[in-house]
Write an enzyme that holds these catalytic residues in place. Structure first.
Site, PDB file in Angstrom:
ATOM      1  N   LYS A 192      55.202  19.584  -2.015  1.00  0.00           N
ATOM      2  CA  LYS A 192      55.982  20.827  -1.986  1.00  0.00           C
ATOM      3  C   LYS A 192      57.232  20.605  -2.820  1.00  0.00           C
ATOM      4  O   LYS A 192      58.077  19.763  -2.479  1.00  0.00           O
ATOM      5  CB  LYS A 192      56.358  21.172  -0.545  1.00  0.00           C
ATOM      6  CG  LYS A 192      57.258  22.378  -0.395  1.00  0.00           C
ATOM      7  CD  LYS A 192      56.613  23.668  -0.858  1.00  0.00           C
ATOM      8  CE  LYS A 192      55.750  24.262   0.249  1.00  0.00           C
ATOM      9  NZ  LYS A 192      55.013  25.468  -0.221  1.00  0.00           N
ATOM     10  N   HIS A 325      45.203  27.429   1.738  1.00  0.00           N
ATOM     11  CA  HIS A 325      46.634  27.392   2.004  1.00  0.00           C
ATOM     12  C   HIS A 325      46.866  27.103   3.488  1.00  0.00           C
ATOM     13  O   HIS A 325      46.007  27.335   4.323  1.00  0.00           O
ATOM     14  CB  HIS A 325      47.210  28.760   1.635  1.00  0.00           C
ATOM     15  CG  HIS A 325      48.598  29.005   2.096  1.00  0.00           C
ATOM     16  ND1 HIS A 325      48.902  29.824   3.163  1.00  0.00           N
ATOM     17  CD2 HIS A 325      49.772  28.538   1.620  1.00  0.00           C
ATOM     18  CE1 HIS A 325      50.205  29.853   3.320  1.00  0.00           C
ATOM     19  NE2 HIS A 325      50.767  29.091   2.405  1.00  0.00           N
TER      20      HIS A 325
END
Lengths: 430, 430
Positions: A192, A325
């Site tokens: 991330k 996701h």
């Protein structure tokens, strides 16, 4: 298989201080547990996003659920959308900025998963079979690395062990990757990004490549925090290193611009998204603009598990890759992902999961946490999703929700509280 | 729900002398009836295309079916494709000109429908619920007009009443339309064209419009028998008259050329196809070329009922319309169409059906023919497809197959036999 009870239980789950471009994770992530009970006493369950507004939306569609046959899902989907539509003179449950169809997909999706769990349990069939049949017996997941402050999540007397430590630089990220691989055997890695200067994040990816060797696919996801120009520079710096580049820009036009620039540079790196194509309505635009090459599916907002199997077929027909996701979640969401992954032939990448960031203390499944081994989860062969809720654990999650005071996810507020009182969510930041 | 028996029964069904661009229908249409029996003695059934080669292909995949759980359909699909693939040194069951995946879709599709009927019967659930749930309680069909010679089908002592008479000109087509509307209440009309000079067929459509008024949607389908130039002239002559124009050209490029020409002429008439987009592999090309605006779905060759529900989602996402294609068929195929239509929200047109051309004497369903009333069929609420096979009627269909001598559909041979010994199948003809 008439539904006679519809239980909506908000829970809070300890969550470590993970950083992203929108701020910092709060000490608790909010989730909602849905339970449907049939007239013959069988219970189906599912897990989805949390927060006060979602609870009101679930409550608002109660009459569309109670008394309905669990199989009657297409009409339930329509009824949910109808009930969520604003009525003049009544307080809306869908905010003006929200789309009714987007909210309806989310609400229906959670109910559909619980209904499929219920049907599976009533008929003795695993959910993946209800979805078309299993094409694989194990489902691979990717390690989901985060820049992270100190702490394991939770507050006061209720803090969790900090199993993963601090990670605010490339060395920290490499250590985190190694620890996650040691613990779970992951074979793909996602970072991330969008948190530190792009240069640092590029260095982190290079450090991962060096530490893990050439056979571990790597991805980075800045959540659209970069300008197309910055993303092109990152793409250039990571050419041949990334498996895919996730949401380098927050808009369809930005994604298309990055794609064109990469291709002009001889860089065919696919772009993945869970931001610019998040529903069937956006699929054709994403393809026509060549803005997206990999869809990150998520049954929580695409409208349930069957919708994801349809998306798999559509993605294959359109020449798109498919991955999954994730948000902070417990085992019930994870099992739903595993079942739909098992029934989706065209799943072309290891899926994302936040699951390692949650703790055994917060799991609500009887028997504890779902096992991830060699980076994969075995597809259950038991009926339904293959698990039961531990009602005591669920009650503890509910108590945590009542106690913690969080009612909406607000990463910016946490960032201001713990890092910088003047912090702003900038899109793009770099 | 283990499958212990796999019955493959060829049948012949009387068929009237219907004309199309490939020739003339023979006195019998060939169909295949599939039955799967579970270890607890429940039977699921389906109907598909007929002929000797298909029988060999079904027989060839027997070992992939026997012993398998009826729910295990995704792996069955793969196993069917694997078993049909040519093996060096063995006689192939898929001819070199055929595609293994196309044949596998057809073979698997028929088995899938029978498995869903079996599952539905075992669990007490209608097939439309297994497919995602019903969104409608009745499914509309279109009258399917054909130019037709005298006769009702069948041979020797086994001929059928000629209920519809001769139709070789516009007046005959109008009379046929009126008779079909009287009998079944159809509200949409399709004419199979490509038989006579385009001028005559244009006149037939105008005559239908005049006879039926402005509220009955009309379609024409020359099966690609016209050049793009001819189709453009037909499109011009029928601007504002046709609901859609089906397969005006036999290739993707030809369809795209017709579309471009129509649009240049200010004519947005959608083009429909069951010829140039017949699988998910061809979908993106059809859309990218703007060659197709309406897909005519057919579970018999798209890979079963679930595939059609996926196609519905994809068509909606791509902005395509959806209708359904048909071949000469009995009630079992019709019921499968009804169930998948009921579970496909994005079905945007009345579906084709040849069913009125078949006779009660040939129906194999217990209780006789499926009722079409006001142009629609009620979606069954009974488990499975909602019907049982009359085994005596099935045996008679089998006897007819053994007796009739037809083993492959050959409309050209029939045309030469009955109309013109020198007739050639020309593509395009005009």
């Amino acid at each position: 298989m008439k539904i006679v009870e519809f239980r909506i239980t908000p829970i809070a789950v300890a969550d470590p201080p993970l950083l992203n471009c929108a701020g910092l994770h709060a000490p608790y992530a909010l989730r909602t547990i849905i339970e449907l009970v049939s007239e013959d006493g069988i219970t189906g369950a599912s897990e989805t996003h949390g927060g006060e507004r979602l609870l009101a939306q679930f409550e608002h569609v109660r009459s569309a659920v109670i008394g309905r046959d669990a199989w009657d899902l297409a009409r339930l989907s329509r009824a949910v959308e109808e009930q969520l539509a604003p009525v003049p003179g009544e307080t809306p449950v869908v905010m003006p900025r929200e789309s009714v169809s987007v909210v309806a997909s989310r609400i229906f999706g959670a109910i559909e998963v619980a209904a499929l769990d219920l049907i599976g349990k009533a008929t003795g069939v695993p959910v993946c079979e209800l979805l078309g049949g299993r094409v694989r017996d194990e489902v691979h997941f990717s390690a989901y690395l985060f820049y992270k402050l100190a702490g394991g999540g939770g507050e006061g007397d209720d803090v969790r062990e900090d199993r993963w430590g601090v990670a605010t630089d490339p060395a920290g990220i490499v250590a985190q990757a190694k620890a996650m691989i040691d613990a779970y055997g992951f074979r793909s890695i996602k970072l991330k990004g969008g948190v530190y200067e792009p240069k640092q994040e590029i260095a982190a990816i290079h450090a991962l490549r060096e530490a893990l060797g050439p056979d571990t696919p790597l991805r980075i996801d800045p959540n659209g925090a970069w300008t197309p120009q910055t993303s092109l520079e990152v793409g250039k710096a990571l050419a041949g290193v990334l498996e895919y580049f996730e949401d380098p820009a927050p808009t369809m036009a930005g994604m298309a611009e990055v794609r064109r620039g990469l291709l002009a540079d001889g860089n065919p790196m696919p772009l993945a998204t869970n931001m610019v194509v998040t529903s069937f309505d956006e699929l054709a635009d994403g393809v026509n603009a060549d803005a997206v090459q990999v869809i990150l599916a998520d049954h929580h907002y695409w409208g349930g598990l069957r919708a994801i199997t349809h998306l798999g077929t559509a993605a294959q027909a359109l020449g798109l890759g498919l991955s999954m996701h994730s948000n902070s979640h417990l085992g019930l969401s994870l099992l739903a992902m595993v079942h739909v992954a098992a029934a989706t032939p065209h799943l072309t990448y290891a899926s994302d999961t936040h699951y390692p960031w949650q703790s055994a203390e917060d799991e609500i499944l009887a028997g504890g946490r779902v096992e991830i081994k060699n980076g994969a989860i075995q597809v259950p062969t038991a009926p339904g999703l293959g698990a039961e809720i531990d009602q005591d654990a669920l009650a503890r999650g509910r108590e945590r929700y009542d106690r913690c005071g969080y009612r909406v996810r607000d990463d910016r507020a946490e960032m201001r509280k713990h890092v910088d009182p003047a912090w702003e969510y900038l899109m793009p930041r770099w």
